[in-house]
Design a protein around this motif. Structure first.
Motif, short mmCIF file in Angstrom:
data_model
loop_
_atom_site.label_atom_id
_atom_site.label_comp_id
_atom_site.label_asym_id
_atom_site.label_seq_id
_atom_site.Cartn_x
_atom_site.Cartn_y
_atom_site.Cartn_z
N ASP A 24 67.44 -1.70 59.43
CA ASP A 24 67.23 -0.98 58.18
C ASP A 24 66.42 -1.86 57.23
O ASP A 24 66.94 -2.81 56.66
N VAL A 25 65.15 -1.54 57.12
CA VAL A 25 64.28 -2.29 56.21
C VAL A 25 63.91 -1.35 55.07
O VAL A 25 63.43 -0.25 55.32
N ASP A 26 64.19 -1.75 53.87
CA ASP A 26 63.92 -0.87 52.73
C ASP A 26 62.80 -1.46 51.89
O ASP A 26 63.03 -2.29 51.02
N PRO A 27 61.60 -1.00 52.14
CA PRO A 27 60.46 -1.57 51.43
C PRO A 27 60.27 -0.96 50.05
O PRO A 27 59.30 -1.27 49.38
N ASP A 28 61.18 -0.06 49.66
CA ASP A 28 60.97 0.64 48.39
C ASP A 28 61.62 -0.05 47.20
O ASP A 28 61.46 0.36 46.06
N ASP A 36 62.47 -3.87 45.42
CA ASP A 36 61.65 -4.75 44.59
C ASP A 36 60.45 -5.30 45.36
O ASP A 36 59.76 -6.19 44.87
N GLY A 37 60.24 -4.76 46.55
CA GLY A 37 59.07 -5.22 47.30
C GLY A 37 59.38 -6.37 48.23
O GLY A 37 58.60 -6.68 49.11
N GLU A 97 59.13 -13.00 48.63
CA GLU A 97 59.37 -12.51 47.26
C GLU A 97 58.15 -11.72 46.80
O GLU A 97 57.06 -11.91 47.30
N ARG A 98 58.38 -10.87 45.83
CA ARG A 98 57.23 -10.19 45.22
C ARG A 98 57.28 -10.43 43.73
O ARG A 98 58.34 -10.52 43.15
#
Lengths: 798, 798
Positions: free
Chosen positions: A389-393, A395-396, A797-798
């Motif tokens: 489960d990768v949630d790219p939505d 904080d980036g 980090e973003r």
């Protein structure tokens, strides 16, 4: 009628079949006209270049004729694996006598006209090869390189519970390492659910120019050798010093009767038994067939002994066009088979052979197992439940971590369950080491030998096969695939070189088979290479070699595919894809250690589908503007270093426009003219720019990228970092450091290569700082024995 | 004193040695401080990453201790080949106990300070690997890939008539193909002139996660297995369920006494015998040593059985820093060896061990055979008498023809004669097929099995070794070279891929060894690859693969060399050179068929010395002017086609300035930064021009040239023709035609690529004509079965 009487009645036909096949083998080697010797042999009927091999053929045809008798009598489906090199003439002759050859090659009719074409095409420009090649009906083993027949046979017998795979092994071939360890295939075959392999070792005494070892050890020792390998050897010998062939026929017929009876008893016992202890402990049979090399050929040529010596290996009579004596001797040789009794007036096989011809697919040359005719569709369970489960939505940041092969293992377990008799996993004792151990939740390793309490995951009918031989594992998988089933082999990346040559031969087989209309497509051969070059923490330099990819890309583009999935989800999507392909060799390289899981399943699907693409979340690109630099990467460790390098640059040189490109399908780099997956030039230019620096962090040897991409517009600006043969037992970061592939090196490459950047304020100081922290990492590792926290704790980090 | 009493007296010391080695093995895996356990074990004394392997070590040290006893007692020089993977800790421990380690690595002193460094460096950044690697004193076998120990042992024993090579083989390793066929090494060792190999199979029962086959077959079958391979097996078993180790000591000591006595009897008998019939028929001994995996290690960890199971393979106790229970268990384990009895107060080995330490070079870790200390110089006879007489001073035509390897064979015969005990030729039954048969005028093939009247060139003491196993031949050659002698292996080009991985490992060995000061240079490994891709008239597609070169160039530039001599004289000069090199792998590809002999010996010397050069006699260059086109070539067949293409162009487009460049040293193409042989850029530019089209006819896969030359100025204009995986059984010219490497294709390439040429009058017509004659050649071949006379009769004219 007694069994003995029955034999007496059937053996003349067996002998006739054998003579007919021998006649046709000799005719193929020598003749380009008058295949039935209607007239006296004339020089112009002789091929100008005599390129065949005679030595092995008579024994191959002898076994073929006798197996026909058994198949007709007992109705047991039998595959014939022809091990010796240059067995082509015999196998083709028998397939023609079977009728199969004319069915598959309509121009080779079952008459004199067909025979003329049959004999001419052999080892002739535009014709057929001298081995039992893809062009040979009923073949699943080339016989060209030698050594793989018995492992192919064992692979073919798996999950074919009614099938006997008879495997003729040459005594030269038996000296190869791969064949030598193949005798242990019997440790994996479950007589309850698998078929049987009947090895038939032909001791004809000689190789090209040397005697063979097994033909020269005392017979008592030979028996010990095979009993030591767990077989019950049955010895057949004859044909020497003018022995009556009928004695050999009788002896071989009895041996085969014994062997088939024994196989049936073992099958019945295993299938009727309620517990393992109830099964018979009879050993599986094998036959040692000792006959002279080139038997029935010229005893002497020009005063030198030929039949029974290594001089019978190739073409016993040379210069036949120009040497009337040899021409006459050849004619005598051909006529010694009494062709007039073996062919009807129109050239078709004589009626006496009819009773020996099994019907339809029972003919060994027409066995549905051998030409892809029995391919079962593979049921592929959903990969979604296994996805990370990768949630790219959010904080980036993409901070999920997973071991790619461990995740895959869960899905492979489901694949095993969904395909209980048509899918197998093969590995040289590395299935668990490569972290696929989830398969053992639902199955075990096949193992017929005694077990003890400390064993784990062994069962007679396990779906995983492991022996510490890359050769044996690949060969059994090849045999399994070529007979229409599915599977994969997983091994350490460095040691897949052990089977380079097997890969070459299998790729060549597929390349040839693709042009043969009656050969149906077979499931692809898939390698999952893990424990790769960058993570040999335990093993060091001897285990570091990513060069298999260099071997692979040399083969025809239609056949080979190379994937470098960079995380768990891309690996899942890649494997789901490759299992659906046919007639290919898929090489998938994936790490087993915990690594960042960059892409969600949807992203992974899109990425793998494209084969490569921009990772905008890792770079600093502004849409519509060309970047200052492209950071490209292929492979999990290079991708981690690239993303980390991009982050360094992002944070410290924020004005720099960085594009990050990840390549998961390596052949995208090649020109579309050279490979069907090749990215069109305009797309390549759009992605890699036409003139900006590209820093390419590559999993393998750097020159491979140049080899693939040398035709690209921007090739001159592609600077590749990869494995440069530096390494040892050290920390993961020190490995990338040693090979100049680490994040600091990549970031420094950018500073050096983006025009004008180095002269900007602060950049020189930044470079010094990165050099220092790079050195500090090594000092830390050499002092503490592990990487420093600023490496191990790194997260995007973003 | 009886033998039994003597044993009783010596065995306590043997046991102490064994305990000391075990202690040090465990210490290397776990400790980075307090190596003598002066205090209670503290977490900070434990390495943070536990990367070692324990399972194989105790048996390796057991054998080591016992061999010491034998060597001290009998004075027989003995080499120890350590087969199992991850045997490093044991071998290093024993070398330190020997004193050798401190002699070779002065910072690892024979005291507590040295011990601290010794234990820390193992599997630690900047330290030493976990296998019996080049860094390990006394090693000639890495043990990393598994499978090559026994062949290395047989190679080491050749021509060392007083030497015993004891070879410990793991039961995992024994499943590999190469090891499985290595048992037949006994067919080649002549007890009169060679030493002996004593295989010691350690059945510890498990591989990484699986049981081993040989450990599970019934003992009776195991005995048959080894008797079937011609050995007399001696069984030693013990250590299970708390057996007293002293029982095992006694049993192993007696087994070794028996084995050495048997070896000496066989030697004596062979050396005293006047005829073969007088020699004893005693079989050579081998020992089966059955002990638990990880013996003396923790029986249970966290309630799970470890010693004697596959869980003992790696690090039995994990998380020791953070798990006080494991820490305590480790301390108990270490103290169970009673270190206080094994080391003096200063940390040096206890005096009880002294009687077991052989003197000087009799210590196995210091054996002069194992570190290049015994390299004999190779006597190289003059090549001149063998040179083909090429007279380029006449009318300019060069019409001599010769088979290159056949000419070489004559010189090799002289090399064999000049080096009667230090040079050997190895081949997988291909020495004669590769046309080196002249060697048999002066020597034979080594063969200890029975012979018959139809055999040729066999003798017990022949200098040529042939078995049909590329693995066994390469492995024996490696063992021969690593112990300081000289030789070459000749094989078919396509099938050298069988030993790709062995090449990799040997190259890595040489790469590592070069940095170890006490390892003396060893003679280079030289491959003579013949029966190459372009002349597989008999064999077809399965025998066509020039990709070994791609594998080779990936290894470190200091080690690898690739030569493509183009005719007989360049081959002679090349071989004369490579035989004088050390620490390299030389790959020489040369044809065996009759081919033009282009260069006189003097020209060949200059050409090979330069590695590449202009052939002005083949082109139409005007001195001082830049040519219009460069025709480059590497390899004999591409060179023939290139010279013929140049002649076509010369005769039909006389104004065209053509330069012909032949490359015999492939690495000249690479940048001098990448390879020491790399041609400086200015020279490359002068030869290949900075902007003219280059048509490069290459022996191998075309992309290899791009891979090597991609940095060159004119790389964008280099158009390579080579093997593109097309081929079958056909005529020689049809092969080059199929792969677009033929003279017409090359000439057409020139017409297409020289700017403006195609638009000149007559050129279009000329192109059509060449297309036609190219097609005609194929039609002719497919009709007649041989190439047309305008191809076969072609000769260079001026």
């Amino acid at each position: 009628m007694s069994a003995d009487d029955e034999l007496s009645r059937s053996l003349p036909a067996v002998d006739a079949w054998w003579r007919a096949a021998n006649y046709l083998s000799v005719a193929q080697i020598y003749l380009m006209g008058d295949p039935l010797l209607r007239e006296s042999l004339r020089p112009e009927s002789i091929k100008p270049r005599l390129l065949g091999h005679w030595g092995t053929s008579p024994a191959l045809s002898l076994v073929y004729a006798h197996l026909n008798r058994i198949i007709v009598e007992k109705g047991v489906p039998t595959v014939y694996v022809c091990g010796p090199g240059h067995g082509g003439p015999a196998m083709v002759a028998n397939a023609w006598l079977d009728g199969t050859y004319s069915e598959l090659f309509p121009e080779i009719t079952p008459d004199e006209a067909g025979l003329r074409r049959l004999v001419r095409q052999f080892s002739f420009p535009g014709g057929i090869p001298s081995h039992a090649a893809p062009e040979t009906p009923g073949s699943i083993n080339e016989g060209g390189e030698l050594g793989y027949s018995l492992m192919h046979a064992y692979g073919a017998a798996l999950d074919n519970p009614g099938l006997v795979v008879a495997c003729v092994i040459g005594d030269g071939e038996a000296e190869t390492g791969p064949l030598a360890t193949s005798w242990w295939g019997n440790a994996f075959l479950d007589p309850r659910t698998d078929g049987a392999v009947l090895p038939i070792l032909n001791l004809n005494g000689y190789k090209i120019a040397n005697p063979t070892i097994l033909s020269r050890i005392p017979e008592e020792q030979l028996v010990e050798f095979f009993r030591g390998h767990g077989y019950e050897p049955i010895l057949v010998s004859g044909g020497f010093d003018g022995d009556d062939p009928m004695l050999v026929h009788r002896s071989l017929a009895q041996a085969l009767d014994d062997a088939y009876d024994r196989i049936c008893r073992i099958w019945t016992s295993a299938r009727d038994a309620e517990t393992l202890a109830d099964r018979t402990d009879e050993r599986p049979p094998m036959i040692v067939l000792r006959t002279p090399k080139g038997w029935t050929g010229p005893a002497e040529v020009d005063g030198h002994a030929v039949a029974g010596t290594f001089h019978a290996h190739q073409v016993p009579l040379s210069g036949v066009r120009d040497n009337p004596e040899h021409l006459a001797q050849l004619e005598g040789w051909l006529r010694s088979y009494r062709p007039e009794d073996l062919f009807e007036a129109d050239g078709s096989p004589a009626a006496i052979l009819d009773p020996l011809r099994p019907v339809g697919g029972l003919r060994m040359s027409a066995s549905p197992h051998t030409n892809g005719g029995t391919v079962e569709p593979l049921v592929l369970p959903d990969i979604a439940p296994h996805a990370v489960d990768v949630d790219p939505d959010g904080d980036g940041a993409r901070t999920e971590r997973a071991g790619a092969t461990g995740v895959l293992g869960g899905w492979l377990r489901d694949v095993v369950v969904a395909n209980p008799t048509t899918f197998r996993v093969f590995g040289p004792d590395e299935v668990a080491s490569n972290r696929l151990q989830a398969v053992f939740e639902e199955t075990d390793r096949a193992w017929q030998l005694p077990t003890v309490a400390t064993d784990e995951h062994l069962a007679t009918d396990g779906r995983v096969i492991e022996a510490l031989s890359e050769h044996l594992m690949q060969g059994m998988l090849e045999g399994y695939l070529l007979t229409g089933r599915h599977g994969l082999i997983t091994t350490y990346e460095a040691f897949v070189h052990i089977v380079d040559s097997m890969f070459n031969q299998h790729a060549k087989w597929l390349e040839s088979a693709a042009h043969i209309p009656w050969r149906k497509p077979v499931p692809s051969l898939t390698y999952l290479l893990s424990s790769h070059v960058w993570r040999q923490d335990h093993n060091g330099f001897s285990h570091q070699d990513p060069g298999f990819l260099n071997v692979v890309v040399n083969k025809q583009a239609d056949v080979v595919r190379v994937y470098l999935p960079t995380d768990a989800n891309t690996l899942l999507v890649t494997m789901e894809h490759v299992f659906q392909t046919e007639n290919r060799v898929n090489v998938v390289v994936a790490g087993k250690q915990e690594q960042p899981a960059w892409l969600s399943l949807d992203e992974a699907r899109a990425h793998v589908d494209a084969g490569l693409g921009r990772w905008d979340w890792a770079g600093t690109e502004v849409d519509g503007e060309e970047p200052d630099v492209v950071l490209a990467c292929a492979g999990d460790v290079p991708t981690l270093e690239t993303v980390a390098a991009a982050q360094l640059l992002r944070q410290r040189v924020p004005d720099l426009r960085i594009r990050v490109v990840n390549v998961s399908d390596l052949m995208k780099l090649q020109d579309p003219e050279q490979h069907p997956h090749g990215l069109p030039d305009e797309d390549f230019d759009a992605l890699f720019t036409r003139g900006k620096p590209v820093i390419f962090a590559f999993h393998g040897y750097p020159t491979l990228v140049h080899q693939l991409a040398y035709r690209r517009t921007n090739h001159g600006n592609i600077h590749v970092r990869g494995f440069v043969e530096k390494g040892t037992t050290t920390t993961p970061f020190d490995m990338v450091h040693l090979n100049d592939l680490d994040r600091y090196r990549l970031a420094l490459d950018v500073l050096h290569r983006v025009p004008g950047l180095e002269s900007k304020p602060g950049i020189r100081k930044l470079a010094d700082e990165w050099h220092q922290v790079r050195t500090d990492a090594r000092v830390y590792a050499y002092e503490h024995g592990e990487d420093p926290p600023w490496i191990t704790d790194w997260r995007l980090e973003r």
